[in-house]
Design an enzyme around this catalytic site. Structure first.
Site, PDB file in Angstrom:
ATOM      1  CD  GLU A 228      -2.962  -1.046   0.247  1.00 41.52           C
ATOM      2  OE1 GLU A 228      -3.175   0.050  -0.309  1.00 41.52           O
ATOM      3  OE2 GLU A 228      -3.572  -2.089  -0.038  1.00 41.52           O
ATOM      4  CB  CYS A 262      -1.674   7.365   1.303  1.00 44.31           C
ATOM      5  SG  CYS A 262      -3.080   6.613   2.157  1.00 44.31           S
TER       6      CYS A 262
HETATM    7  P1  NAD Z   1       8.483   5.170   4.100  1.00 41.05           P
HETATM    8  O1  NAD Z   1       8.339   4.355   2.866  1.00 41.05           O
HETATM    9  O2  NAD Z   1       9.608   6.094   4.196  1.00 41.05           O
HETATM   10  O3  NAD Z   1       8.567   4.198   5.378  1.00 41.05           O
HETATM   11  C1  NAD Z   1       7.577   3.235   5.647  1.00 41.05           C
HETATM   12  C2  NAD Z   1       8.172   2.132   6.498  1.00 41.05           C
HETATM   13  O4  NAD Z   1       9.156   1.422   5.726  1.00 41.05           O
HETATM   14  C3  NAD Z   1       8.888   2.623   7.750  1.00 41.05           C
HETATM   15  O5  NAD Z   1       8.618   1.737   8.797  1.00 41.05           O
HETATM   16  C4  NAD Z   1      10.355   2.563   7.334  1.00 41.05           C
HETATM   17  O6  NAD Z   1      11.252   2.444   8.401  1.00 41.05           O
HETATM   18  C5  NAD Z   1      10.361   1.326   6.465  1.00 41.05           C
HETATM   19  N1  NAD Z   1      11.482   1.238   5.500  1.00 41.05           N
HETATM   20  C6  NAD Z   1      12.189   2.249   4.952  1.00 41.05           C
HETATM   21  N2  NAD Z   1      13.110   1.753   4.091  1.00 41.05           N
HETATM   22  C7  NAD Z   1      12.959   0.399   4.077  1.00 41.05           C
HETATM   23  C8  NAD Z   1      13.583  -0.671   3.380  1.00 41.05           C
HETATM   24  N3  NAD Z   1      14.562  -0.457   2.498  1.00 41.05           N
HETATM   25  N4  NAD Z   1      13.145  -1.945   3.607  1.00 41.05           N
HETATM   26  C9  NAD Z   1      12.134  -2.178   4.478  1.00 41.05           C
HETATM   27  N5  NAD Z   1      11.515  -1.208   5.182  1.00 41.05           N
HETATM   28  C10 NAD Z   1      11.901   0.072   4.979  1.00 41.05           C
HETATM   29  O7  NAD Z   1       7.084   5.931   4.273  1.00 41.05           O
HETATM   30  P2  NAD Z   1       6.666   6.963   5.406  1.00 41.05           P
HETATM   31  O8  NAD Z   1       7.366   8.252   5.183  1.00 41.05           O
HETATM   32  O9  NAD Z   1       6.762   6.298   6.727  1.00 41.05           O
HETATM   33  O10 NAD Z   1       5.099   7.132   5.107  1.00 41.05           O
HETATM   34  C11 NAD Z   1       4.586   8.016   4.150  1.00 41.05           C
HETATM   35  C12 NAD Z   1       4.292   7.285   2.851  1.00 41.05           C
HETATM   36  O11 NAD Z   1       3.386   6.216   3.099  1.00 41.05           O
HETATM   37  C13 NAD Z   1       3.610   8.174   1.830  1.00 41.05           C
HETATM   38  O12 NAD Z   1       4.130   7.898   0.560  1.00 41.05           O
HETATM   39  C14 NAD Z   1       2.147   7.739   1.912  1.00 41.05           C
HETATM   40  O13 NAD Z   1       1.401   8.014   0.738  1.00 41.05           O
HETATM   41  C15 NAD Z   1       2.291   6.270   2.174  1.00 41.05           C
HETATM   42  N6  NAD Z   1       1.094   5.688   2.799  1.00 41.05           N
HETATM   43  C16 NAD Z   1       0.313   4.869   2.036  1.00 41.05           C
HETATM   44  C17 NAD Z   1      -0.848   4.337   2.567  1.00 41.05           C
HETATM   45  C18 NAD Z   1      -1.766   3.453   1.737  1.00 41.05           C
HETATM   46  O14 NAD Z   1      -2.629   2.795   2.304  1.00 41.05           O
HETATM   47  N7  NAD Z   1      -1.621   3.418   0.422  1.00 41.05           N
HETATM   48  C19 NAD Z   1      -1.201   4.609   3.884  1.00 41.05           C
HETATM   49  C20 NAD Z   1      -0.372   5.437   4.646  1.00 41.05           C
HETATM   50  C21 NAD Z   1       0.791   5.974   4.083  1.00 41.05           C
END
Ligand code: NAD
Length: 455
Positions: A228, A262
């Site tokens: 997601e 998001c």
């Molecule tokens: P992010 O992708 O930076 O981080 C999300 C998670 O992934 C964190 O726990 C982070 O530590 C982890 N992570 C980072 N690098 C990783 C890697 N290489 N391998 C595994 N895990 C890793 O996102 P964010 O800044 O925490 O959240 C904002 C983003 O999330 C926005 O793009 C938003 O649109 C999206 N979002 C989507 C939904 C949906 O349902 N589509 C819901 C909420 C947020």
């Protein structure tokens, strides 16, 4: 032993607490525990899993006020939105409907034969969640994954470890089967270490950039990744719309939670004859809103989650201004505010080469473009790598549905703001997602599908 310090983005990043970052050995240990618990948990009925999860869910919502305070202080989310987040409606929907949705399903009637689908768990699941709904996103992924019979190793975002810790404590304090829920802490490097483990499924919510890395990792391991991800939702307003109500819907859709959702409307596409009126109506609403201390009832805009998000938003805004964008309205950040505050801004005279148009903007910036013909509006709406949600406002329902059919996105909301419900599947096309959460589809995504026929 390294620690992750949580800070308050509304109060000059004052430390709130810390957690220990999980070492590789701890991540591996957590994965082994999840493997040991896998057989026992998967052999329980959905009803038995619900019974074991009920006291956990009750305890989480009994600690409602603690979660509200933690969400607000770790992420800067306003008091009213933090309260809205700690709502059990969506979790209750999952708990109330999982048994029916995951029950064996008859596929056809043939004399003397039975044909059924059985929904079976994948096994050990890495659950990785973001910060913008620290509790909501965690519960969505955890409860759905566990109900489907998978065991989990959970990693919450590094921006909200204390919400994660509080959630973990609830599982630990209750008599929940050992090894079914496991938790690790840290930033993306710990997330990466987790996805390197011997897991059967990855359930990820976060940015598309990280989702892409995880998808590649899953491909190497030949396992499923349920993703997601980000969005840059278009909102189309036709000239027959009521300008005042369209302005309010679009302000809410873009600026709630400082634009850090998001599914926010991130690009406004308005039919030329009402462009000036809509801009003026939106300016009036924005200028009546308040930016400041998120703990106050009347605050509409608190800070962004972190300094790095402010720097990114500043760069995206400056890029637009450098390329000729015009500021329609902008709130001021009072000098007394110290932290990740950013001025909510409405922009016009947008061109496709601007970052605010083609990147996801996770901040309160709204670019507006105008169109002459319906086909142009659809082309503008689809001019993005994302495809999460979209909005259409028009008095003509035939046109609204015709446009909805042509928008490449997982959700289309017509003549309204967000009407998100847990009974509906949520997720995106293109770089916004792989799979759906919630609804019937959301629970079944987390299962293997086994067809069993007998004569
Ligand atoms: P992010 O992708 O930076 O981080 C999300 C998670 O992934 C964190 O726990 C982070 O530590 C982890 N992570 C980072 N690098 C990783 C890697 N290489 N391998 C595994 N895990 C890793 O996102 P964010 O800044 O925490 O959240 C904002 C983003 O999330 C926005 O793009 C938003 O649109 C999206 N979002 C989507 C939904 C949906 O349902 N589509 C819901 C909420 C947020």
């Amino acid at each position: 032993m390294s620690v992750l310090v949580s800070t308050n983005p509304a109060q000059n990043y004052v430390p709130l607490g810390e957690v220990t970052v999980s070492t590789l050995a701890k991540v591996t240990e957590a994965t082994s525990r999840a493997h040991m618990a896998k057989k026992g948990w998967s052999s329980l009925s959905v009803k038995e899993r619900i019974e074991l999860l009920k006291p956990i869910v009750d305890a989480i919502f009994a600690a409602r006020e603690d979660f509200v305070q933690l969400i607000m202080s770790e992420t800067g989310k306003t008091l009213s939105l933090s309260r809205d987040e700690v709502d059990r409606g969506a979790v209750d929907w999952l708990m109330e409907n999982a048994e029916t949705i995951l029950a064996p399903q008859k596929t056809c009637d043939k004399p003397g034969e039975t044909h059924e689908i059985w929904y079976e768990p994948f096994g050990v699941t890495a659950v990785i969640t973001p910060w913008n709904f620290p509790l909501g996103e965690a519960l969505k992924s955890l409860i759905s994954t566990l109900l489907a019979g998978n065991t989990v190793i959970f990693k919450i975002s590094e921006e909200c470890p204390l919400v994660g810790q509080k959630l973990g404590e609830v599982f630990t304090k209750h008599d929940f089967p050992i090894g079914v829920f496991n938790q690790v802490y840290g930033d993306g490097s710990v997330g990466e270490a987790l996805t390197n483990q011997d897991v059967d499924l990855i359930v990820f919510t976060g940015s598309s950039a990280v989702g892409e890395k995880i998808y590649k990792k899953a491909a190497d391991k030949f396992i499923k990744a349920h993703l997601e991800m980000g969005g840059s939702n278009p909102g189309i307003v036709f000239a027959d719309a009521d300008v005042k109500s369209a302005a309010q819907i679009m302000i809410d859709a873009r600026f709630q939670h400082c634009g850090q959702i998001c599914d926010s409307m991130k690009r406004l596409i308005v039919e030329a004859p009402i462009k000036d009126d809509l801009e003026a109506a939106m300016k009036e609403i924005l200028e009546s809103m308040t930016l400041g201390d998120p703990t106050k009832e009347e605050t509409d805009f608190g800070p962004l989650v972190a300094e790095r998000q402010v720097r990114l938003a500043e760069a995206q805004l400056q890029d637009a201004l450098d390329k000729g964008a015009r500021i329609v309205a902008q709130l001021e950040v009072d000098k007394s505010l110290k932290g990740a505050f950013f001025p909510p801004t409405i922009l016009a005279d947008i061109t496709p080469d601007m970052r605010v148009w083609h990147e996801e903007v996770f901040a309160p910036i709204l670019p507006i473009v105008s169109f002459q013909a319906e086909t142009e509006a659809i082309a503008l709406a689809n001019d993005t790598i994302y495809g999460l949600g979209s909005r259409v406002i028009t008095a003509d329902m035939d046109r609204a549905k015709r446009v909805a059919r042509q928008i490449n996105a997982g959700n289309v909301e017509i003549n309204q703001g967000s009407r998100w419900l847990p009974c509906n599947p949520f997720g995106g096309y293109k770089a916004s997602g792989m799979g759906r959460t919630y609804g019937e589809a959301g629970l079944r995504e987390l299962c293997q599908i086994k067809m069993v026929s007998a004569a």
